[in-house]
Write a protein that holds these residues in place. Sequence first.
Motif, PDB file in Angstrom:
ATOM      1  N   PHE A  34       7.029  -1.850   7.559  1.00 46.71           N
ATOM      2  CA  PHE A  34       6.607  -0.472   7.242  1.00 46.71           C
ATOM      3  C   PHE A  34       7.267   0.034   5.960  1.00 46.71           C
ATOM      4  CE2 PHE A  34       5.230  -0.080  11.810  1.00 46.71           C
ATOM      5  CZ  PHE A  34       3.883   0.118  11.499  1.00 46.71           C
ATOM      6  N   ARG A  35       8.439  -0.469   5.673  1.00 46.08           N
ATOM      7  CA  ARG A  35       9.099  -0.079   4.416  1.00 46.08           C
ATOM      8  C   ARG A  35       8.212  -0.460   3.221  1.00 46.08           C
ATOM      9  NH1 ARG A  35      14.369   0.822   1.845  1.00 46.08           N
ATOM     10  NH2 ARG A  35      13.603   0.968  -0.267  1.00 46.08           N
ATOM     11  N   GLU A  36       7.504  -1.597   3.346  1.00 44.61           N
ATOM     12  CA  GLU A  36       6.576  -2.004   2.276  1.00 44.61           C
ATOM     13  C   GLU A  36       5.421  -1.006   2.164  1.00 44.61           C
ATOM     14  OE1 GLU A  36       5.296  -6.093   2.640  1.00 44.61           O
ATOM     15  OE2 GLU A  36       7.371  -6.652   3.103  1.00 44.61           O
ATOM     16  N   VAL A  37       4.947  -0.525   3.331  1.00 44.14           N
ATOM     17  CA  VAL A  37       3.861   0.472   3.306  1.00 44.14           C
ATOM     18  C   VAL A  37       4.311   1.712   2.532  1.00 44.14           C
ATOM     19  CG1 VAL A  37       2.465   2.025   4.762  1.00 44.14           C
ATOM     20  CG2 VAL A  37       2.854  -0.351   5.498  1.00 44.14           C
ATOM     21  N   LEU A  38       5.590   2.079   2.715  1.00 46.66           N
ATOM     22  CA  LEU A  38       6.102   3.293   2.053  1.00 46.66           C
ATOM     23  C   LEU A  38       6.236   3.142   0.539  1.00 46.66           C
ATOM     24  CD1 LEU A  38       8.834   4.392   4.646  1.00 46.66           C
ATOM     25  CD2 LEU A  38       6.499   5.251   4.401  1.00 46.66           C
ATOM     26  N   GLU A  39       6.150   1.907   0.051  1.00 54.47           N
ATOM     27  CA  GLU A  39       6.216   1.675  -1.399  1.00 54.47           C
ATOM     28  C   GLU A  39       4.818   1.692  -2.035  1.00 54.47           C
ATOM     29  OE1 GLU A  39       9.092   1.544  -2.795  1.00 54.47           O
ATOM     30  OE2 GLU A  39      10.377   1.110  -1.067  1.00 54.47           O
ATOM     31  N   ARG A  40       3.751   1.728  -1.204  1.00 50.37           N
ATOM     32  CA  ARG A  40       2.387   1.683  -1.750  1.00 50.37           C
ATOM     33  C   ARG A  40       1.964   3.037  -2.309  1.00 50.37           C
ATOM     34  NH1 ARG A  40      -0.552  -0.803   3.565  1.00 50.37           N
ATOM     35  NH2 ARG A  40       0.549  -2.772   3.655  1.00 50.37           N
ATOM     36  N   PRO A  41       0.955   3.046  -3.199  1.00 49.34           N
ATOM     37  CA  PRO A  41       0.456   4.350  -3.681  1.00 49.34           C
ATOM     38  C   PRO A  41      -0.094   5.202  -2.526  1.00 49.34           C
ATOM     39  CG  PRO A  41      -0.423   2.530  -5.000  1.00 49.34           C
ATOM     40  CD  PRO A  41       0.299   1.907  -3.853  1.00 49.34           C
ATOM     41  N   VAL A  42      -0.819   4.558  -1.576  1.00 44.90           N
ATOM     42  CA  VAL A  42      -1.300   5.289  -0.392  1.00 44.90           C
ATOM     43  C   VAL A  42      -0.424   4.848   0.786  1.00 44.90           C
ATOM     44  CG1 VAL A  42      -3.262   5.726   1.140  1.00 44.90           C
ATOM     45  CG2 VAL A  42      -3.631   5.407  -1.311  1.00 44.90           C
ATOM     46  N   LYS A  43       0.417   5.762   1.237  1.00 45.25           N
ATOM     47  CA  LYS A  43       1.476   5.391   2.197  1.00 45.25           C
ATOM     48  C   LYS A  43       1.055   5.663   3.640  1.00 45.25           C
ATOM     49  CE  LYS A  43       4.885   6.770  -1.251  1.00 45.25           C
ATOM     50  NZ  LYS A  43       3.845   6.913  -2.310  1.00 45.25           N
ATOM     51  N   LYS A  44      -0.181   5.341   3.964  1.00 43.94           N
ATOM     52  CA  LYS A  44      -0.695   5.702   5.286  1.00 43.94           C
ATOM     53  C   LYS A  44      -1.465   4.542   5.884  1.00 43.94           C
ATOM     54  CE  LYS A  44      -2.786   9.710   7.414  1.00 43.94           C
ATOM     55  NZ  LYS A  44      -2.516  11.116   7.438  1.00 43.94           N
ATOM     56  N   VAL A  45      -1.287   4.320   7.209  1.00 48.81           N
ATOM     57  CA  VAL A  45      -2.043   3.289   7.924  1.00 48.81           C
ATOM     58  C   VAL A  45      -2.660   3.930   9.178  1.00 48.81           C
ATOM     59  CG1 VAL A  45      -0.778   1.247   7.102  1.00 48.81           C
ATOM     60  CG2 VAL A  45       0.140   2.548   9.021  1.00 48.81           C
ATOM     61  N   PRO A  46      -3.777   3.350   9.688  1.00 50.91           N
ATOM     62  CA  PRO A  46      -4.462   4.014  10.810  1.00 50.91           C
ATOM     63  C   PRO A  46      -3.916   3.640  12.197  1.00 50.91           C
ATOM     64  CG  PRO A  46      -5.757   2.185  10.021  1.00 50.91           C
ATOM     65  CD  PRO A  46      -4.520   2.202   9.180  1.00 50.91           C
ATOM     66  N   THR A  47      -2.730   3.032  12.234  1.00 48.91           N
ATOM     67  CA  THR A  47      -2.197   2.386  13.442  1.00 48.91           C
ATOM     68  C   THR A  47      -2.202   3.265  14.698  1.00 48.91           C
ATOM     69  OG1 THR A  47      -0.731   1.368  11.858  1.00 48.91           O
ATOM     70  CG2 THR A  47      -0.231   0.969  14.161  1.00 48.91           C
ATOM     71  N   LEU A  48      -1.844   4.545  14.567  1.00 48.53           N
ATOM     72  CA  LEU A  48      -1.757   5.401  15.765  1.00 48.53           C
ATOM     73  C   LEU A  48      -2.848   6.481  15.782  1.00 48.53           C
ATOM     74  CD1 LEU A  48       2.080   5.880  16.442  1.00 48.53           C
ATOM     75  CD2 LEU A  48       0.515   4.200  17.410  1.00 48.53           C
ATOM     76  N   LYS A  49      -3.973   6.175  15.157  1.00 49.61           N
ATOM     77  CA  LYS A  49      -5.103   7.127  15.156  1.00 49.61           C
ATOM     78  C   LYS A  49      -5.521   7.387  16.602  1.00 49.61           C
ATOM     79  CE  LYS A  49      -9.229   7.644  12.266  1.00 49.61           C
ATOM     80  NZ  LYS A  49      -8.909   8.908  11.708  1.00 49.61           N
TER      81      LYS A  49
END
Length: 307
Positions: A29-44
């Motif tokens: 998840f730390r890698e996700v926080l380095e992306r331009p879009v820092k969001k994933v649909p995991t807990l939608k």
Amino acid sequence: MNLSIQNLIGLEGVPAEDISIILDTAFSFREVLERPVKKVPTLKGKTIVNLFFENSTRTKMSFDLAEKRLSADSISFSASSSSLSKGETFKDTIKNLFAMKMDAVVMRHPTPGAAKLLSGFVDAVVINAGDGTHEHPTQAILDMMSIKEKLGELKGLRVSIIGDIKHSRVALSNIYGLKTMGAEVMLCGPPTFIPRGIESLGVKVTHNLQEALEFSDVINILRIQQERMGTGLIPSLREYRKVYGITREKLSKFQKPITIMHPGPINRGVEIDSDVADGEHSIILDQVLNGVASRMAILYLLIGGKN
Ligand code: CP
């Protein structure tokens, strides 16, 4: 990867395999926080309630942000503006909240054992965001992640926790987590700040800061709880700083680099000087960023797979 635990009440008894899974997931998840879009649909579609019965900056903000980054719906409950002030009991308040169909609750409460009590009467995942002087497991996870990020492995590392151990939930969760992961732990502070018999948890104890610094690869410095100063546990803040305050001068006596940590909030010029808190060996702000990644991992692993 499944955890053996259903809730995160504390790190006491949590196996190394579970802690490793949480840490590995947190690094993803730390890698996700380095992306331009820092969001994933995991807990939608999942709903999380944040119940804070005690003040918080870092923990509350990072849970809020972690929930948003995972696309969960979250609501926050503030005790001071609730019907608790009209005499409603804790249990009734919680039952009413859960009648609205929550999947998980993140709770900070001033009473030790409050999170465990809650897990006994709600049909939802419970995550302890700090219960009085008992445990603060998510803080210890982010602390272990930050040490791993800086130094590689936890096994065999020497970590000192310095300050008011007796009243600290951060200390207890760090002791359980670090010991489980194979680190060596030393506690350092004045005798009034060290619980009697704490050595039974497999930690070393010293009242001598020089000895703790000699021992350490990492020091985790705890806040002096100024609200307790009236109780005579230490003579004065000035005296405490002289003996236990972490200054550049005290650290300069050692050739090795010592990694500097602090869970916050910091009392600059008391337990730590500004040039140490902001210096090249400090990972204090990395701890804050890793707090978001760690809490994303914990929420995902505990809630993600449940229908
Ligand atoms: N470290 C920590 O628990 O800080 P907060 O009290 O601001 O959440």
